[in-house]
Motif scaffolding. Structure first.
Motif, PDB file in Angstrom:
ATOM      1  N   ASN A 146      -4.430   4.620   0.688  1.00 10.53           N
ATOM      2  CA  ASN A 146      -4.179   3.471   1.838  1.00 10.53           C
ATOM      3  C   ASN A 146      -2.605   3.000   1.095  1.00 10.53           C
ATOM      4  N   PHE A 147      -2.086   2.412   2.222  1.00 11.07           N
ATOM      5  CA  PHE A 147      -0.975   2.062   1.664  1.00 11.07           C
ATOM      6  C   PHE A 147      -0.320   0.876   1.751  1.00 11.07           C
ATOM      7  N   ILE A 148       0.598  -0.600   1.083  1.00 13.85           N
ATOM      8  CA  ILE A 148       0.480  -1.702   1.563  1.00 13.85           C
ATOM      9  C   ILE A 148       2.143  -1.884   1.563  1.00 13.85           C
ATOM     10  N   TYR A 149       2.207  -2.642   2.909  1.00 13.95           N
ATOM     11  CA  TYR A 149       3.332  -3.004   3.560  1.00 13.95           C
ATOM     12  C   TYR A 149       3.671  -4.195   3.258  1.00 13.95           C
ATOM     13  N   ASP A 150       5.057  -4.361   3.515  1.00 11.84           N
ATOM     14  CA  ASP A 150       5.707  -5.916   3.931  1.00 11.84           C
ATOM     15  C   ASP A 150       5.607  -5.965   5.653  1.00 11.84           C
ATOM     16  N   SER A 151       5.073  -6.684   6.095  1.00 12.49           N
ATOM     17  CA  SER A 151       5.038  -6.519   7.309  1.00 12.49           C
ATOM     18  C   SER A 151       7.166  -7.764   7.573  1.00 12.49           C
ATOM     19  N   ALA A 152       7.034  -8.057   7.133  1.00 15.04           N
ATOM     20  CA  ALA A 152       8.018  -9.000   7.234  1.00 15.04           C
ATOM     21  C   ALA A 152       9.256  -8.356   7.273  1.00 15.04           C
ATOM     22  N   ARG A 153       9.502  -6.916   6.423  1.00 17.16           N
ATOM     23  CA  ARG A 153      10.804  -6.354   6.328  1.00 17.16           C
ATOM     24  C   ARG A 153      10.437  -4.487   6.572  1.00 17.16           C
ATOM     25  N   VAL A 154       9.110  -4.643   7.473  1.00 18.64           N
ATOM     26  CA  VAL A 154       8.800  -2.496   7.833  1.00 18.64           C
ATOM     27  C   VAL A 154       8.139  -3.251   9.544  1.00 18.64           C
ATOM     28  N   GLN A 155       8.731  -2.611  10.026  1.00 18.01           N
ATOM     29  CA  GLN A 155       8.481  -2.590  11.538  1.00 18.01           C
ATOM     30  C   GLN A 155       7.818  -1.400  11.629  1.00 18.01           C
ATOM     31  N   LYS A 156       8.366  -0.200  11.590  1.00 15.52           N
ATOM     32  CA  LYS A 156       7.062   0.897  12.080  1.00 15.52           C
ATOM     33  C   LYS A 156       6.998   1.616  10.627  1.00 15.52           C
ATOM     34  N   THR A 157       5.804   1.869  10.209  1.00 15.25           N
ATOM     35  CA  THR A 157       5.371   2.175   9.718  1.00 15.25           C
ATOM     36  C   THR A 157       5.323   3.985   8.995  1.00 15.25           C
ATOM     37  N   PRO A 158       5.328   5.093   8.900  1.00 13.05           N
ATOM     38  CA  PRO A 158       4.912   6.314   8.943  1.00 13.05           C
ATOM     39  C   PRO A 158       3.459   6.681   8.918  1.00 13.05           C
ATOM     40  N   THR A 159       3.575   7.801   9.557  1.00 16.46           N
ATOM     41  CA  THR A 159       2.271   8.013  10.428  1.00 16.46           C
ATOM     42  C   THR A 159       1.743   9.546   9.629  1.00 16.46           C
ATOM     43  N   SER A 160       2.365   9.964   8.833  1.00 10.07           N
ATOM     44  CA  SER A 160       2.251  11.217   7.995  1.00 10.07           C
ATOM     45  C   SER A 160       3.105  11.546   6.771  1.00 10.07           C
ATOM     46  N   VAL A 161       2.548  12.340   5.895  1.00  9.02           N
ATOM     47  CA  VAL A 161       3.812  12.683   4.611  1.00  9.02           C
ATOM     48  C   VAL A 161       4.591  13.354   5.419  1.00  9.02           C
ATOM     49  N   ALA A 162       5.072  14.306   6.157  1.00  6.83           N
ATOM     50  CA  ALA A 162       6.313  14.604   6.634  1.00  6.83           C
ATOM     51  C   ALA A 162       6.887  13.523   7.805  1.00  6.83           C
TER      52      ALA A 162
END
Lengths: 406, 569
Positions: A165-181
């Motif tokens: 899985n992936f961990i991201y900082d929601s304060a900096r990233v709004q939209k996360t990718p949904t697939s490798v492409a």
């Protein structure tokens, strides 16, 4: 004092009449009572990756419980890379040291397991002897019996479930990718904000496996061993095309990669990148708890699923505390130990047990485990994709090194 | 009384041989066990045919050319820069107040293990490190760290810097030791009265005399820089890494067939070191030839101001980085949350110290025990060898003693696997004996290096006077010789202890992973992202040798409080 139990172990070995090749010897230890009796007073040197303070604390709790319950001394030998342990046991076999080896229990899976199994460095099969093995969800968690396509054959006891899985900082990233492409699009808009640890780091390799599984024309070919170079070349072409396009958008423009997944975790906390990779769905929550990541980090996975596997513990053939090691392995699979491990306050690692096989009381305990703010509920974790056969990974790691590692 | 004398000489006579035996057995046997697999011989993996396959594999490995290039460039650059800086600094500032101030800094810098310093340096100069945090965002306007490779940079510049911080003071110390024996003051005075400016006077009158004395340390540093593992892991390039890291990675690959290539790689590493030392030797001959003709041309100055300023700036820069690295370690060890770009942690905590107290105590205990035992044994062996030399003349069996430097010249990975196999065969693996013995291989050369000059140059008349007054040789040895040498003895002991504390690979291989020292813990943890814990271990790694050094400095002053002439400066 590593050697104080030498005498006892020799007697124990004599009683069991282990052969030099321990893999055939376990049947005689069927009686669990006997095992427990002999385990008393033994010392278990458990070689386990020591890079996480949280996990080390969990392991010392296990040690405390085993001393109270069974008078077993558990010592964690912190290793950076489990492959070192394989090397050490091999060195011992090289020198003909078939008894009183330095490793009694090892935290293991995948390539390292395949290697130890192939070289006959493991004791067992022993898992059938362990009472708690009956509780393991071998039916719906297929990776508890097949480790990276290699049959486990009772040589290692399941300990925890991992899912990429992936961990991201929601304060900096709004939209996360949904697939490798989609990740490729994301990096085009967020240049320099993503990277992955350089293989052979296990998360770096897993990222490549994830990409390959999603991009390859026919994923079923990944299930079988292949050494045919032209086939490998042909089948992995979409992966290399993808990486060629991805790398210029990465951190340091893809000219440098973090040396390990832990290094990437620090990069996320330093704000050098926005996304970190993880193999543990509860990691984000427990890292918030331990102050290692910001409270605003969250988890995401790809829509079509991510790679999943199981991690295990195994006993080397030349251990002098095999009985105590078996008792440790059994305790690790107990509902008590598994529930604590799943709690993000202690670790946040998924259980290998089938909840339906547990007593009503234990089911209650599991139901009460807090999920943690940054953990996805099980229904949102998506399907589990299987690990490719190790031969694919060997080829990809080599090829990656040739293309990007210089 | 009289019968003690021959038996003593008899025993001393064999000390050089015994020392070499203790030494060369594991190194030699280790090398052989590492050479054989390079040619396809490792029966346990089912291979006992001799072939060059591993070499083919090695030379065709995609990372090899770049890896060799990095190894050679960083190794030479670190050695040349450190040596140049040390030589020019001493030449320009010898005898001045800033020279004396720098001299005081030497022991602490030398005491701190490479890996601890490297960890601190990484915290300091990374794009998200303390220096950038200090000027962000007010001066830079950044809300995120700049996307530039500083740590693990592809040219190995940070690796070179990390090595230079440690090696420059080492060279300074070696130059100081050499100065004491070459009557540098007198040479300088003569040159200065002939009108030579300080640096020119130094280069023409002193440098040729001391160079011979520091040649061995230069080779040791060159070999070390070409094969260092822990600093490379922390600061060095990652894609591809230097050869030493690559070889270690192959040794540890789960696919055991990599063992053959790893052995070949270790041999390649050895060949690179040998070639580098030979090259140095050849260039040295050429340079000294040019030098000789130039030095008698009568020019009285040699870039006096430039060298003066540059060498001072260089040394100050290193001292700043060193102090900053230590300070940032202290800060991280008391941190709970410290996000970019805060200059100081937002949440402080004792958690990292408290939570690890048990582990810290245990690994510190192991470190101290191994360090003390190794240094004591080393001191005994070295004193016995040197005393033998004193009593029986210089060529009495100690001609071969330069061999003790062998472990410093041979890359560690190339013989440690072999050492491990042998210790398992001897049934002493993962025991205190094997760990201490393996440490001794690296402790003894440094103890020898530190002690041999003061011991050899000690005025024999004190000893002889005691004999004429009726003392026995053994009494004179214990009551006269050793007390007079207390200061260098303790210093050598502290050096030995510091070397032992710093050992990473030897502890790992000989201890079977069961011996956790502060250094193995620090290096293991430096792979984890948790800076707070890493800082705690790295600090402890620095504190232990510092305490021993401080004690080594203070004890003589206390013991000699009634002996004015023996008090230190």
């Amino acid at each position: 004092m590593p050697r104080k139990l030498f005498g006892i172990s020799v007697i124990a070995l004599g009683l069991f009449s282990f052969s030099a090749n321990g893999q055939a010897a376990a049947q005689s230890t069927a009686n669990w009572q006997d095992v427990q009796e002999k385990a008393k007073g033994q010392t278990v040197y458990w070689n386990a990756w020591g890079g996480s303070e949280l996990i080390n604390t969990y392991i010392s709790w296990v040690g405390k419980r085993l001393w109270d319950d069974a008078r077993i001394t558990l010592k964690q030998v912190k290793v950076t890379d489990t492959a070192d342990v394989v090397s050490r046991v091999l060195a011992e076999k090289t020198a003909g040291k078939n008894e009183d080896g330095s490793v009694d229990l090892v935290w293991i899976n995948g390539e390292n397991f395949a290697s130890m199994k192939k070289q006959g460095l493991l004791f067992g099969p022993f898992t059938q002897t362990l009472p708690n093995y009956k509780l393991v969800d071998t039916e719906s968690k297929a990776t508890t019996t097949v480790d990276f396509t290699i049959p486990v054959d009772g040589l290692e006891a399941p300990w925890g479930m991992a899912k990429f899985n992936f961990i991201y900082d929601s304060a900096r990233v709004q939209k996360t990718p949904t697939s490798v492409a989609d990740l490729l699009n994301w990096t085009q808009q967020n240049t320099g904000r993503f990277t992955y640890p350089s293989p052979p780091d296990y998360l770096g390799s897993t990222f490549l496996k994830q990409a390959l599984t999603e991009l390859i024309e026919d994923p079923s070919v990944l299930r079988t061993s292949t050494t045919d170079l032209s086939e490998l070349n042909q089948a992995t072409k979409p992966l290399w095309d993808f990486l060629d396009a991805l790398h210029p958008n990465l951190w340091r423009k893809g000219s440098q990669f973090p040396a390990s997944s832990s290094a990437q975790q620090q990069l996320l906390d330093d704000g050098e990148v926005d996304i970190h990779l993880s193999f543990n769905p509860g990691a984000a929550s427990s890292l918030i708890k331990s102050g290692e990541l910001a409270p605003s980090v969250r988890t995401f996975v790809f829509d079509k699923g991510t790679i999943g596997n199981t991690h295990f513990v195994a006993i080397p053939y030349n251990s002098s505390s095999k009985e105590a090691a078996m008792v440790v392995a059994n305790f690790l699979m107990s509902p008590e130990a598994q529930a604590r491990k799943q709690n993000p306050n202690y670790w946040g690692d998924d259980t290998v047990l089938a909840i339906s096989k547990l007593s009503a009381k234990d089911q209650q305990v599991f139901a009460k485990i807090p999920l943690g703010a940054a953990t996805l509920p099980p229904q949102e974790l998506g399907p589990t994709l299987l690990e490719p056969h190790p031969t694919w990974m060997e080829y990809i790691e080599k090829e990656w090194l040739k293309r990007y590692g210089q | 009384m009289f019968r003690a004398l021959p038996s003593k000489v008899f025993r001393l006579r064999y000390m050089p041989a015994i020392t070499l035996l203790v030494f060369l057995t594991p190194v030699g046997a280790g090398l052989i066990s590492s050479v054989l697999p390079a040619f396809g011989y490792l029966p346990v993996l089912g291979r006992s045919d001799f072939s060059g396959e591993a070499w083919g594999q090695l030379l065709h490995h995609p990372a090899i050319p770049a890896s060799i290039f990095t190894t050679i460039t960083t190794g030479f650059a670190a050695t040349i820069i450190s040596l140049g800086l040390a030589l020019f600094f001493v030449a320009a500032w010898y005898g001045s107040p800033s020279y004396k101030k720098t001299r005081k800094m030497l022991a602490p810098v030398l005491a701190i293990p490479h890996s601890a310093l490297a960890i601190g340096l990484a915290f300091l100069i990374a794009p998200s490190g303390w220096i950038v945090r200090a000027i962000t965002p007010w001066a830079t306007g950044w809300d995120r760290p700049p996307d530039v490779a500083i740590i693990h940079d592809p040219y190995g510049l940070t690796l070179i810097l990390g090595l230079v911080i440690k090696e420059t003071p080492y060279f300074l110390l070696m130059i100081l030791a050499a100065l004491d024996q070459t009557q540098a003051e007198k040479r300088l005075t003569v040159a200065r009265t002939l009108g030579y400016k300080p640096i020119s006077a130094w280069i023409k009158a002193v440098q040729p005399a001391i160079y011979k004395q520091i040649r061995l340390p230069i080779f040791a540093v060159l070999a070390f820089s070409l094969s260092v593992v822990d600093v490379s892991l922390i600061l060095g390039p990652s894609a591809p890494p230097p050869l030493s890291v690559l070889v270690l990675r192959w040794f540890n690959d789960p696919d055991l067939s990599y063992r053959f290539m790893a052995s070949a790689g270790a041999m390649l590493q050895l060949m690179i070191v040998i070639a580098a030392i030979s090259l140095w030797f050849v260039v040295e001959v050429g340079v000294s030839r040019i030098f000789r003709s130039r030095s008698s041309m009568g020019k009285r100055h040699f870039f006096e101001t430039e060298i003066k300023l540059a060498s001072k700036a260089g040394i100050n820069f290193l001292v700043m980085l060193f102090s900053g690295s230590l300070l940032v370690l202290v800060t991280w060890s008391f941190t709970w949350r410290w996000r970019f770009p805060d200059f100081l942690p937002s949440v402080w905590s004792f958690h990292s110290w408290q939570n690890n107290l048990h582990n810290l105590a245990e690994s510190a205990g192991t470190t101290i025990a191994v360090g003390l035992a190794g240094s004591i044994i080393a001191i005994i062996l070295v004193v016995a060898c040197l005393e033998n030399e004193k009593q029986r003349g210089k060529n009495a069996g100690s001609g071969a003693l330069w061999l003790v430097y062998l472990p410093l010249m041979i890359p560690q990975v190339s013989f440690l696997f072999g050492v491990q196999v042998i210790s398992i065969k001897a049934n002493i693996d993962s025991s205190w004996i094997s760990v201490i013995w393996t440490h001794l291989l690296f402790v003894l050369p440094y103890v020898f290096l530190s002690l041999s000059d003061p011991y050899r140059s000690q005025d024999n008349r004190f000893f002889n006077l005691a004999l004429t007054l009726g003392s026995t040789p053994s009494r004179a040895f214990w009551r006269i010789r050793l007390p007079l040498l207390l200061r260098p003895l303790l210093f050598a002991f502290a050096v030995g202890f510091a070397v032992s504390v710093a050992q990473y690979l030897p502890t790992l291989f000989a201890g079977g992973g069961r011996f956790a020292t502060v250094t193995t813990e620090a290096v293991n943890l430096s792979a984890s992202g948790n800076r707070r814990i890493v800082a705690v271990y790295a600090l402890l790694q620095a504190i232990l040798p510092l305490i021993v050094f401080a004690a080594a400095m203070r004890i003589p002053n206390f013991v000699f409080r009634n002996r004015q002439a023996l008090k230190g400066s």
